[in-house]
Write a protein that holds these residues in place. Structure first.
Motif, PDB file in Angstrom:
ATOM      1  N   UNK A   1       0.843  -1.195   0.000  1.00 55.55           N
ATOM      2  CA  UNK A   1       0.000   0.000   0.000  1.00 55.55           C
ATOM      3  C   UNK A   1       0.874   1.239   0.000  1.00 55.55           C
ATOM      4  N   UNK A   2       0.477   2.205  -0.789  1.00 58.97           N
ATOM      5  CA  UNK A   2       1.196   3.470  -0.846  1.00 58.97           C
ATOM      6  C   UNK A   2       0.403   4.509  -0.084  1.00 58.97           C
ATOM      7  N   UNK A   3       0.989   5.041   0.972  1.00 64.71           N
ATOM      8  CA  UNK A   3       0.311   6.041   1.801  1.00 64.71           C
ATOM      9  C   UNK A   3       1.205   7.277   1.937  1.00 64.71           C
ATOM     10  N   UNK A   4       1.299   8.084   0.857  1.00 69.30           N
ATOM     11  CA  UNK A   4       2.177   9.248   0.864  1.00 69.30           C
ATOM     12  C   UNK A   4       1.912  10.228   2.000  1.00 69.30           C
ATOM     13  N   UNK A   5       0.648  10.349   2.428  1.00 65.93           N
ATOM     14  CA  UNK A   5       0.329  11.322   3.468  1.00 65.93           C
ATOM     15  C   UNK A   5       0.989  10.979   4.809  1.00 65.93           C
ATOM     16  N   UNK A   6       1.408   9.714   4.969  1.00 67.93           N
ATOM     17  CA  UNK A   6       2.099   9.308   6.187  1.00 67.93           C
ATOM     18  C   UNK A   6       3.614   9.409   6.049  1.00 67.93           C
ATOM     19  N   UNK A   7       4.086   9.772   4.858  1.00 65.05           N
ATOM     20  CA  UNK A   7       5.516   9.895   4.607  1.00 65.05           C
ATOM     21  C   UNK A   7       6.060  11.113   5.358  1.00 65.05           C
ATOM     22  N   UNK A   8       7.076  10.934   6.213  1.00 64.82           N
ATOM     23  CA  UNK A   8       7.623  12.057   6.993  1.00 64.82           C
ATOM     24  C   UNK A   8       8.135  13.199   6.127  1.00 64.82           C
ATOM     25  N   UNK A   9       8.744  12.873   4.973  1.00 64.94           N
ATOM     26  CA  UNK A   9       9.265  13.919   4.097  1.00 64.94           C
ATOM     27  C   UNK A   9       8.138  14.725   3.460  1.00 64.94           C
ATOM     28  N   UNK A  10       7.054  14.052   3.111  1.00 62.40           N
ATOM     29  CA  UNK A  10       5.890  14.750   2.562  1.00 62.40           C
ATOM     30  C   UNK A  10       5.322  15.700   3.605  1.00 62.40           C
ATOM     31  N   UNK A  11       5.211  15.230   4.837  1.00 63.62           N
ATOM     32  CA  UNK A  11       4.717  16.087   5.923  1.00 63.62           C
ATOM     33  C   UNK A  11       5.631  17.281   6.141  1.00 63.62           C
ATOM     34  N   UNK A  12       6.949  17.055   6.005  1.00 65.03           N
ATOM     35  CA  UNK A  12       7.914  18.149   6.191  1.00 65.03           C
ATOM     36  C   UNK A  12       7.752  19.205   5.102  1.00 65.03           C
ATOM     37  N   UNK A  13       7.575  18.757   3.853  1.00 66.10           N
ATOM     38  CA  UNK A  13       7.375  19.695   2.740  1.00 66.10           C
ATOM     39  C   UNK A  13       6.093  20.494   2.945  1.00 66.10           C
ATOM     40  N   UNK A  14       5.023  19.814   3.331  1.00 67.92           N
ATOM     41  CA  UNK A  14       3.745  20.499   3.549  1.00 67.92           C
ATOM     42  C   UNK A  14       3.829  21.509   4.683  1.00 67.92           C
ATOM     43  N   UNK A  15       4.690  21.243   5.645  1.00 69.08           N
ATOM     44  CA  UNK A  15       4.806  22.142   6.803  1.00 69.08           C
ATOM     45  C   UNK A  15       5.486  23.452   6.440  1.00 69.08           C
ATOM     46  N   UNK A  16       6.464  23.381   5.531  1.00 73.16           N
ATOM     47  CA  UNK A  16       7.255  24.583   5.239  1.00 73.16           C
ATOM     48  C   UNK A  16       6.952  25.220   3.892  1.00 73.16           C
ATOM     49  N   UNK A  17       6.108  24.579   3.077  1.00 75.70           N
ATOM     50  CA  UNK A  17       5.841  25.148   1.754  1.00 75.70           C
ATOM     51  C   UNK A  17       4.399  24.843   1.338  1.00 75.70           C
ATOM     52  N   UNK A  18       3.708  25.820   0.789  1.00 75.72           N
ATOM     53  CA  UNK A  18       2.346  25.559   0.290  1.00 75.72           C
ATOM     54  C   UNK A  18       2.387  24.644  -0.915  1.00 75.72           C
ATOM     55  N   UNK A  19       1.321  23.858  -1.077  1.00 74.60           N
ATOM     56  CA  UNK A  19       1.245  22.896  -2.178  1.00 74.60           C
ATOM     57  C   UNK A  19       0.035  23.234  -3.041  1.00 74.60           C
ATOM     58  N   UNK A  20       0.227  23.305  -4.342  1.00 80.85           N
ATOM     59  CA  UNK A  20      -0.896  23.570  -5.238  1.00 80.85           C
ATOM     60  C   UNK A  20      -1.798  22.337  -5.326  1.00 80.85           C
ATOM     61  N   UNK A  21      -3.056  22.559  -5.624  1.00 78.22           N
ATOM     62  CA  UNK A  21      -4.006  21.441  -5.708  1.00 78.22           C
ATOM     63  C   UNK A  21      -3.904  20.705  -7.035  1.00 78.22           C
ATOM     64  N   UNK A  22      -3.386  21.378  -8.047  1.00 74.16           N
ATOM     65  CA  UNK A  22      -3.267  20.726  -9.349  1.00 74.16           C
ATOM     66  C   UNK A  22      -1.847  20.889  -9.892  1.00 74.16           C
TER      67      UNK A  22
END
Length: 307
Positions: A154-175
């Motif tokens: 199973x791929x669960x990117x939202x639980x990836x620590x690096x993904x969480x780190x990126x989301x914490x310090x930088x806004x992410x576009x929806x598309x």
């Protein structure tokens, strides 16, 4: 210049030239890679690997050539299993086929650097602490059993620590915005889903390296053989992905075959001080296992279903 230094120079020259041609000349612009193009590039990379193996045979002897071929085969078989994960990652982030090549391109660049670090660290650990062989062997057996009986990954990117780190310090576009990793909106830089996908792909390769590097170290501790076999396998991974992406469902037993290979290599490492398994026997087991798993998959896929 010694023979080994000459081989390092030849390896660096071949990879550099082909790297530039493949990733920055012929595939400079993002586009969907069709089956025929993928087949051509896969043939080129496999052909180059075999030609380089012939060079190793001529300049360094048959033993080193056998080590390279076995290591390359292990890496290729593990890479095929990794393709299942890439497919799920791209599907999760809804990355189009035209955008995927750029992610794989930068993923390969990151993999080349990380594999080099992993190889140096792994060899140093084994040379300094022999008992690390048992640790690596245990990891491979555990991974093989998990792969065989653990069900689909199973791929669960939202639980990836690096993904969480990126989301914490930088806004992410929806598309997505074409094939761009970052865009500037209202004076503020933001990451696109393509960048998040790249982060997940790179972090996944770290996990893959934990399996693949010890597997090759069971064959040889020669840094040149380990790294060159890894690099040739990795460089052909992108074209192999497009070659197999649409026929993955045909090879239903390939994953089981790879799990047997991992368990076998792990057992070889655990028994290193008890019995020495000849490299030729190891190669025969790997080739035989892959052949049986592929043949079984094809035969059962053609078998008509009974109502």
């Amino acid at each position: 210049m010694s023979t080994r230094e000459l081989m390092w120079v030849a390896f660096a020259a071949i990879i550099t030239v082909m790297f530039v041609l493949d990733l920055f000349v012929f595939n400079r612009k993002s586009h969907e890679i069709k089956f025929r193009e993928a087949l051509a590039w896969t043939t080129v990379w496999v052909g180059l690997a075999m030609a380089f193996n012939a060079g190793i045979w001529y300049f360094m002897g048959s033993a080193k050539a056998l080590e390279f071929f076995t290591g390359y085969l292990i890496e290729e078989s593990l890479s095929v299993d990794n393709l299942f994960v890439f497919i799920m990652i791209f599907s999760y982030f809804k990355i189009s086929k035209a955008q995927q090549p750029k992610i794989l391109k930068w993923g390969i660049i990151g993999a080349l650097v990380m594999r080099g670090i992993f190889i140096l660290v792994g060899i140093e650990l084994i040379e300094r602490f022999h008992w690390m062989v048992y640790i690596f062997g245990g990891i491979l057996i555990y991974t093989g059993i998990k792969m065989a009986f653990g069900g689909d990954e199973e791929v669960e990117p939202e639980k990836n620590p690096l993904v969480r780190l990126v989301r914490r310090f930088m806004p992410i576009t929806k598309r997505t915005w074409g094939d761009r990793f970052f865009i500037k909106r209202h004076g503020v830089w933001a990451a696109t889903p393509l960048f998040l996908t790249l982060v997940v792909v790179e972090s996944s390769d770290v996990i893959f390296a934990v399996d693949s590097i010890p597997a090759v170290l069971a064959v040889t501790h020669d840094p040149f053989i380990v790294y060159s076999s890894n690099v040739f396998a990795i460089m052909g991974l992108r074209s192999l992905y497009y070659l197999l992406a649409h026929v993955m469902e045909m090879f239903v037993y390939l994953k089981l075959g790879v799990s047997f290979i991992l368990a076998f290599v792990g057992a070889k490492m655990l028994l290193v001080d008890v019995v020495e398994i000849p490299l030729l026997l190891s190669l025969g087991f790997i080739v035989g296992t892959l052949a049986i798993s592929i043949l079984t998959s094809i035969l059962l896929a053609k078998k008509p279903h009974r109502s």
